[in-house]
Design an enzyme around this catalytic site. Structure first.
Site, PDB file in Angstrom:
ATOM      1  N   ARG A   1     -22.207   4.187  24.516  1.00 38.68           N
ATOM      2  CA  ARG A   1     -23.174   3.600  25.431  1.00 38.68           C
ATOM      3  C   ARG A   1     -23.356   4.585  26.579  1.00 38.68           C
ATOM      4  O   ARG A   1     -22.438   5.319  26.923  1.00 38.68           O
ATOM      5  CB  ARG A   1     -22.671   2.264  25.979  1.00 38.68           C
ATOM      6  CG  ARG A   1     -22.387   1.199  24.913  1.00 38.68           C
ATOM      7  CD  ARG A   1     -21.830  -0.067  25.558  1.00 38.68           C
ATOM      8  NE  ARG A   1     -21.582  -1.124  24.582  1.00 38.68           N
ATOM      9  CZ  ARG A   1     -20.420  -1.325  23.970  1.00 38.68           C
ATOM     10  NH1 ARG A   1     -19.380  -0.514  24.249  1.00 38.68           N
ATOM     11  NH2 ARG A   1     -20.262  -2.297  23.101  1.00 38.68           N
TER      12      ARG A   1
ATOM     13  N   LYS B   1     -16.893  -2.178  27.066  1.00 39.55           N
ATOM     14  CA  LYS B   1     -17.110  -3.475  27.699  1.00 39.55           C
ATOM     15  C   LYS B   1     -15.783  -4.221  27.863  1.00 39.55           C
ATOM     16  O   LYS B   1     -14.920  -4.162  26.989  1.00 39.55           O
ATOM     17  CB  LYS B   1     -18.083  -4.311  26.865  1.00 39.55           C
ATOM     18  CG  LYS B   1     -19.523  -3.817  26.918  1.00 39.55           C
ATOM     19  CD  LYS B   1     -20.444  -4.757  26.169  1.00 39.55           C
ATOM     20  CE  LYS B   1     -21.897  -4.322  26.288  1.00 39.55           C
ATOM     21  NZ  LYS B   1     -22.814  -5.242  25.571  1.00 39.55           N
TER      22      LYS B   1
ATOM     23  N   HIS C   1     -29.986   4.603  24.483  1.00 40.86           N
ATOM     24  CA  HIS C   1     -29.246   3.656  23.644  1.00 40.86           C
ATOM     25  C   HIS C   1     -29.639   3.783  22.172  1.00 40.86           C
ATOM     26  O   HIS C   1     -28.845   3.462  21.289  1.00 40.86           O
ATOM     27  CB  HIS C   1     -29.487   2.223  24.124  1.00 40.86           C
ATOM     28  CG  HIS C   1     -28.449   1.256  23.647  1.00 40.86           C
ATOM     29  ND1 HIS C   1     -27.126   1.301  24.063  1.00 40.86           N
ATOM     30  CD2 HIS C   1     -28.518   0.223  22.766  1.00 40.86           C
ATOM     31  CE1 HIS C   1     -26.441   0.340  23.477  1.00 40.86           C
ATOM     32  NE2 HIS C   1     -27.261  -0.324  22.683  1.00 40.86           N
TER      33      HIS C   1
ATOM     34  N   ARG D   1     -27.229   5.719  20.129  1.00 37.98           N
ATOM     35  CA  ARG D   1     -26.071   4.943  19.639  1.00 37.98           C
ATOM     36  C   ARG D   1     -26.446   4.222  18.347  1.00 37.98           C
ATOM     37  O   ARG D   1     -25.676   4.199  17.388  1.00 37.98           O
ATOM     38  CB  ARG D   1     -25.641   3.953  20.716  1.00 37.98           C
ATOM     39  CG  ARG D   1     -24.524   2.988  20.332  1.00 37.98           C
ATOM     40  CD  ARG D   1     -24.119   2.211  21.575  1.00 37.98           C
ATOM     41  NE  ARG D   1     -23.391   0.992  21.292  1.00 37.98           N
ATOM     42  CZ  ARG D   1     -22.076   0.905  21.117  1.00 37.98           C
ATOM     43  NH1 ARG D   1     -21.333   1.997  21.158  1.00 37.98           N
ATOM     44  NH2 ARG D   1     -21.489  -0.251  20.884  1.00 37.98           N
TER      45      ARG D   1
ATOM     46  N   HIS E   1     -17.383  -2.824  18.825  1.00 40.31           N
ATOM     47  CA  HIS E   1     -17.885  -4.198  18.713  1.00 40.31           C
ATOM     48  C   HIS E   1     -16.721  -5.168  18.548  1.00 40.31           C
ATOM     49  O   HIS E   1     -15.833  -4.937  17.726  1.00 40.31           O
ATOM     50  CB  HIS E   1     -18.816  -4.339  17.507  1.00 40.31           C
ATOM     51  CG  HIS E   1     -20.153  -3.710  17.723  1.00 40.31           C
ATOM     52  ND1 HIS E   1     -20.999  -3.382  16.680  1.00 40.31           N
ATOM     53  CD2 HIS E   1     -20.805  -3.335  18.855  1.00 40.31           C
ATOM     54  CE1 HIS E   1     -22.099  -2.837  17.167  1.00 40.31           C
ATOM     55  NE2 HIS E   1     -22.002  -2.799  18.480  1.00 40.31           N
TER      56      HIS E   1
ATOM     57  N   TYR F   1     -26.828  -3.639  11.604  1.00 39.57           N
ATOM     58  CA  TYR F   1     -27.263  -2.337  11.106  1.00 39.57           C
ATOM     59  C   TYR F   1     -27.563  -2.386   9.618  1.00 39.57           C
ATOM     60  O   TYR F   1     -28.405  -1.637   9.123  1.00 39.57           O
ATOM     61  CB  TYR F   1     -26.198  -1.272  11.417  1.00 39.57           C
ATOM     62  CG  TYR F   1     -26.127  -0.964  12.889  1.00 39.57           C
ATOM     63  CD1 TYR F   1     -27.088  -0.174  13.500  1.00 39.57           C
ATOM     64  CD2 TYR F   1     -25.120  -1.504  13.679  1.00 39.57           C
ATOM     65  CE1 TYR F   1     -27.048   0.088  14.856  1.00 39.57           C
ATOM     66  CE2 TYR F   1     -25.071  -1.254  15.040  1.00 39.57           C
ATOM     67  CZ  TYR F   1     -26.039  -0.453  15.631  1.00 39.57           C
ATOM     68  OH  TYR F   1     -26.003  -0.218  16.972  1.00 39.57           O
TER      69      TYR F   1
END
Length: 319
Positions: A167, A193, A261, A264, A287, A296
């Site tokens: 990110r 995150k 982004h 990514r 994730h 994806y």
């Protein structure tokens, strides 16, 4: 304590204890302001703590119906119905989090918000660049820079985004000292995150670019110095990188989908097209849920279907 004071206490708690990002806190502040403003008019006065506990499901539904007819904040993207639904969904999430906080920390119980239906939204599919365009970004984006330092910095930054699937915030939060692990083991430690750390293997080309960049870095000996500084030596802002991408995509004739982004997304999509395991991609992207990574596969299926529609001789017949 008024409803506004309770909201500010909640936002402070979000920042200090939940470590929510400033952008999340600002979005929640706006969402709660809208909610309390509606309830003030709807109920005939700003609710206090007792009033917050008495808000009914009917009141909640009236607020959501009001939100449904409000225009979405202007943006560079189109205000599509689904985008409006995602905005309402986020606002419902903010209000739910607020009432959970009230129940746990302020002793104010209100079950009505748990019965409120969340607006249905479609998860947008990732929009990756082609392999050719993804490779071209770090090679050519420096052409828009005004100095030699910025040219090499931007090329290295965007190569890192595509080569490691970071990110933009993760890349910009790196310090010079973080390159030490790359030199020792070709591994980059990233804080994502929720302050969760993950290890990402670094390709030889990316490592070479990082080492070359550090040699001309304005403060290569300052381990705590930002790896990607701005013109004044402070940490480069995401907006600067996004602006560079906008300028370059205009020159390259790419669509608005070409963003930092999207590199990514390109990283993950190109790995999947190359046969990488979904669990591996999940780990590399950081994730928390495999379902997030599975988008994806949907994007890849959508791309294959589009190719079929354009190329297959039976795609344009009705019989």
């Amino acid at each position: 304590m008024t409803g506004e004071e309770a909201a500010e206490a909640f936002l402070l708690w979000m920042g200090t204890e939940r470590r929510a990002s400033p952008l999340t806190i600002e979005a929640y502040r706006n969402d709660l302001k809208r909610f309390l403003s509606f309830m003030t008019e709807h109920l005939g006065g700003l609710p206090d703590m007792a009033g917050l506990g008495k808000i009914s499901l009917r009141d909640m539904r009236a607020w959501l119906a009001h939100e449904r007819v409000q225009p979405v904040r202007p943006s560079v993207r189109k205000n599509t119905p689904d985008r409006a639904a995602r905005t309402r969904s986020r606002r419902v999430s903010a209000v739910r989090s607020f009432f959970r906080y009230l129940a746990k920390r302020q002793g104010v119980e209100n079950t009505a918000v748990t019965l409120l239906a969340t607006p249905r939204t479609k998860k947008p599919l990732p929009r990756p660049l082609s392999v050719k365009d993804a490779k071209a970004v770090p090679q050519n984006i420096g052409d828009c820079a005004h100095t030699d330092m910025a040219r090499q910095r931007d090329g290295t930054l965007f190569l890192l985004l595509y080569g490691c699937g970071l990110r933009i915030s993760e890349a910009l939060n790196l310090d010079v000292r973080d390159i030490g692990l790359v030199r020792a083991s070709n591994i980059l430690k990233v804080k994502g995150k929720g302050s969760k750390e993950r290890l990402i293997p670094v390709l030889a080309q990316v490592r070479g670019a990082l080492e070359a960049w550090v040699k001309v870095h304005p403060d290569p000996q300052g381990g705590a110095a930002p790896l990607f500084p701005g013109v004044r030596g402070k940490r480069l802002q995401a907006g600067v990188a996004q602006k560079a991408m906008r300028e370059w995509r205009a020159l390259a004739g790419l669509s608005e989908d070409a963003t930092p982004h999207s590199l990514r997304h390109s990283f993950a999509t190109h790995l999947m097209e190359g046969g990488a395991d979904l669990r591996v991609i999940q780990e590399l992207l950081g994730h928390a849920s495999l379902s997030t990574t599975q988008h994806y596969t949907l994007a890849d299926e959508a791309r294959l279907l589009e190719v079929w529609r354009k190329a297959h001789p039976r795609a344009h017949t009705t019989s």
